[in-house]
Design a protein around this motif. Sequence first.
Motif, PDB file in Angstrom:
ATOM      1  N   ALA A 145       0.856  -1.185   0.000  1.00 26.99           N
ATOM      2  CA  ALA A 145       0.000   0.000   0.000  1.00 26.99           C
ATOM      3  C   ALA A 145       0.887   1.229   0.000  1.00 26.99           C
ATOM      4  CB  ALA A 145      -0.912   0.008   1.216  1.00 26.99           C
ATOM      5  N   ALA A 146       0.602   2.161  -0.875  1.00 24.46           N
ATOM      6  CA  ALA A 146       1.413   3.371  -0.964  1.00 24.46           C
ATOM      7  C   ALA A 146       1.476   4.075   0.385  1.00 24.46           C
ATOM      8  CB  ALA A 146       0.840   4.314  -2.023  1.00 24.46           C
ATOM      9  N   GLY A 147       2.692   4.390   0.799  1.00 29.25           N
ATOM     10  CA  GLY A 147       2.887   5.120   2.044  1.00 29.25           C
ATOM     11  C   GLY A 147       2.880   4.280   3.298  1.00 29.25           C
ATOM     12  N   GLU A 148       2.743   2.946   3.147  1.00 30.84           N
ATOM     13  CA  GLU A 148       2.689   2.062   4.314  1.00 30.84           C
ATOM     14  C   GLU A 148       3.746   0.973   4.201  1.00 30.84           C
ATOM     15  OE1 GLU A 148      -1.278   0.609   4.919  1.00 30.84           O
ATOM     16  OE2 GLU A 148      -2.192   2.558   4.498  1.00 30.84           O
ATOM     17  N   PRO A 149       4.983   1.292   4.586  1.00 29.28           N
ATOM     18  CA  PRO A 149       6.069   0.310   4.458  1.00 29.28           C
ATOM     19  C   PRO A 149       5.850  -0.897   5.361  1.00 29.28           C
ATOM     20  CG  PRO A 149       6.774   2.209   5.765  1.00 29.28           C
ATOM     21  CD  PRO A 149       5.445   2.561   5.186  1.00 29.28           C
ATOM     22  N   HIS A 150       6.372  -2.036   4.896  1.00 23.56           N
ATOM     23  CA  HIS A 150       6.211  -3.283   5.650  1.00 23.56           C
ATOM     24  C   HIS A 150       7.500  -4.082   5.544  1.00 23.56           C
ATOM     25  CE1 HIS A 150       4.628  -7.085   7.086  1.00 23.56           C
ATOM     26  NE2 HIS A 150       3.481  -6.489   7.401  1.00 23.56           N
ATOM     27  N   VAL A 151       7.918  -4.647   6.675  1.00 24.55           N
ATOM     28  CA  VAL A 151       9.176  -5.387   6.705  1.00 24.55           C
ATOM     29  C   VAL A 151       9.151  -6.599   5.765  1.00 24.55           C
ATOM     30  CG1 VAL A 151       8.481  -6.834   8.662  1.00 24.55           C
ATOM     31  CG2 VAL A 151      10.919  -6.350   8.267  1.00 24.55           C
ATOM     32  N   ALA A 152       7.971  -7.125   5.454  1.00 29.70           N
ATOM     33  CA  ALA A 152       7.875  -8.299   4.584  1.00 29.70           C
ATOM     34  C   ALA A 152       8.346  -8.006   3.163  1.00 29.70           C
ATOM     35  CB  ALA A 152       6.441  -8.831   4.564  1.00 29.70           C
ATOM     36  N   THR A 153       8.423  -6.728   2.780  1.00 31.05           N
ATOM     37  CA  THR A 153       8.879  -6.390   1.428  1.00 31.05           C
ATOM     38  C   THR A 153      10.394  -6.234   1.345  1.00 31.05           C
ATOM     39  OG1 THR A 153       8.670  -3.991   1.764  1.00 31.05           O
ATOM     40  CG2 THR A 153       6.713  -5.183   0.985  1.00 31.05           C
ATOM     41  N   ALA A 154      11.081  -6.300   2.482  1.00 29.19           N
ATOM     42  CA  ALA A 154      12.534  -6.076   2.485  1.00 29.19           C
ATOM     43  C   ALA A 154      13.266  -7.090   1.611  1.00 29.19           C
ATOM     44  CB  ALA A 154      13.066  -6.126   3.915  1.00 29.19           C
ATOM     45  N   LYS A 155      12.810  -8.340   1.645  1.00 30.95           N
ATOM     46  CA  LYS A 155      13.479  -9.377   0.865  1.00 30.95           C
ATOM     47  C   LYS A 155      13.470  -9.038  -0.628  1.00 30.95           C
ATOM     48  CE  LYS A 155      13.473 -14.374   0.009  1.00 30.95           C
ATOM     49  NZ  LYS A 155      12.806 -15.677   0.315  1.00 30.95           N
ATOM     50  N   GLY A 156      12.338  -8.549  -1.141  1.00 30.72           N
ATOM     51  CA  GLY A 156      12.265  -8.181  -2.546  1.00 30.72           C
ATOM     52  C   GLY A 156      13.118  -6.972  -2.866  1.00 30.72           C
ATOM     53  N   THR A 157      13.168  -6.014  -1.950  1.00 32.85           N
ATOM     54  CA  THR A 157      14.000  -4.828  -2.151  1.00 32.85           C
ATOM     55  C   THR A 157      15.461  -5.222  -2.265  1.00 32.85           C
ATOM     56  OG1 THR A 157      12.438  -3.443  -0.932  1.00 32.85           O
ATOM     57  CG2 THR A 157      14.699  -2.638  -1.123  1.00 32.85           C
ATOM     58  N   ILE A 158      15.910  -6.103  -1.375  1.00 33.85           N
ATOM     59  CA  ILE A 158      17.300  -6.561  -1.390  1.00 33.85           C
ATOM     60  C   ILE A 158      17.576  -7.393  -2.633  1.00 33.85           C
ATOM     61  CG2 ILE A 158      18.959  -8.049  -0.196  1.00 33.85           C
ATOM     62  CD1 ILE A 158      17.510  -7.178   2.441  1.00 33.85           C
ATOM     63  N   ALA A 159      16.616  -8.253  -2.999  1.00 30.94           N
ATOM     64  CA  ALA A 159      16.805  -9.108  -4.180  1.00 30.94           C
ATOM     65  C   ALA A 159      16.967  -8.272  -5.447  1.00 30.94           C
ATOM     66  CB  ALA A 159      15.617 -10.067  -4.325  1.00 30.94           C
ATOM     67  N   ALA A 160      16.252  -7.158  -5.531  1.00 32.05           N
ATOM     68  CA  ALA A 160      16.370  -6.304  -6.720  1.00 32.05           C
ATOM     69  C   ALA A 160      17.774  -5.714  -6.829  1.00 32.05           C
ATOM     70  CB  ALA A 160      15.322  -5.189  -6.664  1.00 32.05           C
ATOM     71  N   ILE A 161      18.338  -5.309  -5.702  1.00 30.19           N
ATOM     72  CA  ILE A 161      19.704  -4.766  -5.709  1.00 30.19           C
ATOM     73  C   ILE A 161      20.693  -5.851  -6.113  1.00 30.19           C
ATOM     74  CG2 ILE A 161      21.492  -3.668  -4.312  1.00 30.19           C
ATOM     75  CD1 ILE A 161      19.182  -2.647  -2.482  1.00 30.19           C
ATOM     76  N   GLU A 162      20.537  -7.025  -5.551  1.00 26.91           N
ATOM     77  CA  GLU A 162      21.438  -8.138  -5.883  1.00 26.91           C
ATOM     78  C   GLU A 162      21.345  -8.492  -7.365  1.00 26.91           C
ATOM     79  OE1 GLU A 162      21.486 -10.561  -1.636  1.00 26.91           O
ATOM     80  OE2 GLU A 162      19.871 -10.932  -3.072  1.00 26.91           O
ATOM     81  N   GLN A 163      20.133  -8.503  -7.896  1.00 28.22           N
ATOM     82  CA  GLN A 163      19.943  -8.823  -9.314  1.00 28.22           C
ATOM     83  C   GLN A 163      20.577  -7.769 -10.198  1.00 28.22           C
ATOM     84  OE1 GLN A 163      18.148 -11.716 -10.808  1.00 28.22           O
ATOM     85  NE2 GLN A 163      19.526 -10.863 -12.320  1.00 28.22           N
ATOM     86  N   ALA A 164      20.453  -6.506  -9.815  1.00 29.08           N
ATOM     87  CA  ALA A 164      21.045  -5.424 -10.606  1.00 29.08           C
ATOM     88  C   ALA A 164      22.557  -5.575 -10.699  1.00 29.08           C
ATOM     89  CB  ALA A 164      20.690  -4.077  -9.983  1.00 29.08           C
ATOM     90  N   VAL A 165      23.198  -5.854  -9.573  1.00 38.72           N
ATOM     91  CA  VAL A 165      24.651  -6.013  -9.572  1.00 38.72           C
ATOM     92  C   VAL A 165      25.058  -7.236 -10.407  1.00 38.72           C
ATOM     93  CG1 VAL A 165      26.673  -6.468  -8.112  1.00 38.72           C
ATOM     94  CG2 VAL A 165      24.926  -4.820  -7.377  1.00 38.72           C
ATOM     95  N   SER A 166      24.312  -8.317 -10.273  1.00 43.32           N
ATOM     96  CA  SER A 166      24.612  -9.518 -11.068  1.00 43.32           C
ATOM     97  C   SER A 166      24.542  -9.232 -12.561  1.00 43.32           C
ATOM     98  CB  SER A 166      23.644 -10.651 -10.709  1.00 43.32           C
ATOM     99  OG  SER A 166      23.842 -11.100  -9.395  1.00 43.32           O
ATOM    100  N   LEU A 167      23.515  -8.520 -12.988  1.00 41.48           N
ATOM    101  CA  LEU A 167      23.367  -8.209 -14.412  1.00 41.48           C
ATOM    102  C   LEU A 167      24.506  -7.324 -14.910  1.00 41.48           C
ATOM    103  CD1 LEU A 167      19.504  -7.636 -14.559  1.00 41.48           C
ATOM    104  CD2 LEU A 167      20.780  -9.516 -15.607  1.00 41.48           C
ATOM    105  N   CYS A 168      24.989  -6.429 -14.061  1.00 40.70           N
ATOM    106  CA  CYS A 168      26.137  -5.604 -14.456  1.00 40.70           C
ATOM    107  C   CYS A 168      27.385  -6.467 -14.628  1.00 40.70           C
ATOM    108  CB  CYS A 168      26.377  -4.507 -13.420  1.00 40.70           C
ATOM    109  SG  CYS A 168      25.188  -3.157 -13.468  1.00 40.70           S
TER     110      CYS A 168
END
Length: 337
Positions: A87-110
């Motif tokens: 939900a916009a404006g309502e952060p939740h700790v359960a989304t942290a895994k996806g946030t971290i995975a996106a960063i890891e994927q970006a570095v891997s692709l580079c």
Amino acid sequence: MPLDRPLVLTQGDPAGIGPDITLAAWASRERHGLPPFLFLGDPAVLKSRAALLDLDIPIREADAGSALSVFADALPVLPIPAGAEVAAGEPHVATAKGTIAAIEQAVSLCFEGKAAGTVTNPIAKSILYQSGFGFPGHTEFLAHLAEKATSRKLMPVMMLAGPKLRAIPVTIHIPLKDVPGALTEALIEETCRIAHHDLITRFGIAKPRLAVAGLNPHAGEDGAIGQEDQDIIHPVIFKLRAEGLHVFGPLPADTMFHDEARGRYDVAICMYHDQALIPAKALGFDTSVNVTLGLPFIRTSPDHGTAFGIAGQGVARETSLVEAIKLAGELAARAST
């Protein structure tokens, strides 16, 4: 020069304005001449946010190989589940895994040579910490991933780059009372060397001019207002100048940032976070970009945070993200020549 690979854009915290400004950036791609980028995140979050903002943005699943052909007609997305209902404006700790995975994927692709560089949307460090994230922030995590890939120690350097000022803080996210103890000749020297190297190799500045700020008022006033400027900063400048680097200071910070002074240097090396970021943001809040120097891949980011308070309201400005994408594209194009 057109890129032969897309940039990758991470989702950041999906409850923040990352989805808002991503959608707006793609919608303005032609007006700003943006290079193609591949979004790493949950397509359902983008679709939900587009509906909330009443935006008609086509979203298509893609990978690094197909993003270039998709980009003109739709926002290409490499799916990474958010991990929870967002939900916009309502952060939740359960989304942290996806946030971290996106960063890891970006570095891997580079590192795989499939992406020309990484642009990161803002994260909420407090949310990541709750999930067990063990790094002070984005920059340190990116350096960790690069060290794993290269098996060598790296020192990331944060630079705020805008049309009127480039500024680097030597110390970053530490309490002000801890800054004098954290400043060492070795840290200042390495920061200057990385800045000098990357301004040449990535920004195409043949002989970079580095203006180094003092720590104390009036740069210590010859020791009358603190010894750090004489004892720690000045020896580094003397050493680097002897090697032929165009480095000068320590300078009183209160006279470094007016128009005439800025014309004398290419980057300001500052001793602590606010000494660098206050003038950088005052001179270009919407147009400054966070660039990480010292990494073996290109990384840029908007110079603002998640702005949960305005997420999904249609008022978030995409300007800094647009500038971050443009700069990453320029750096990538220069690297390929």
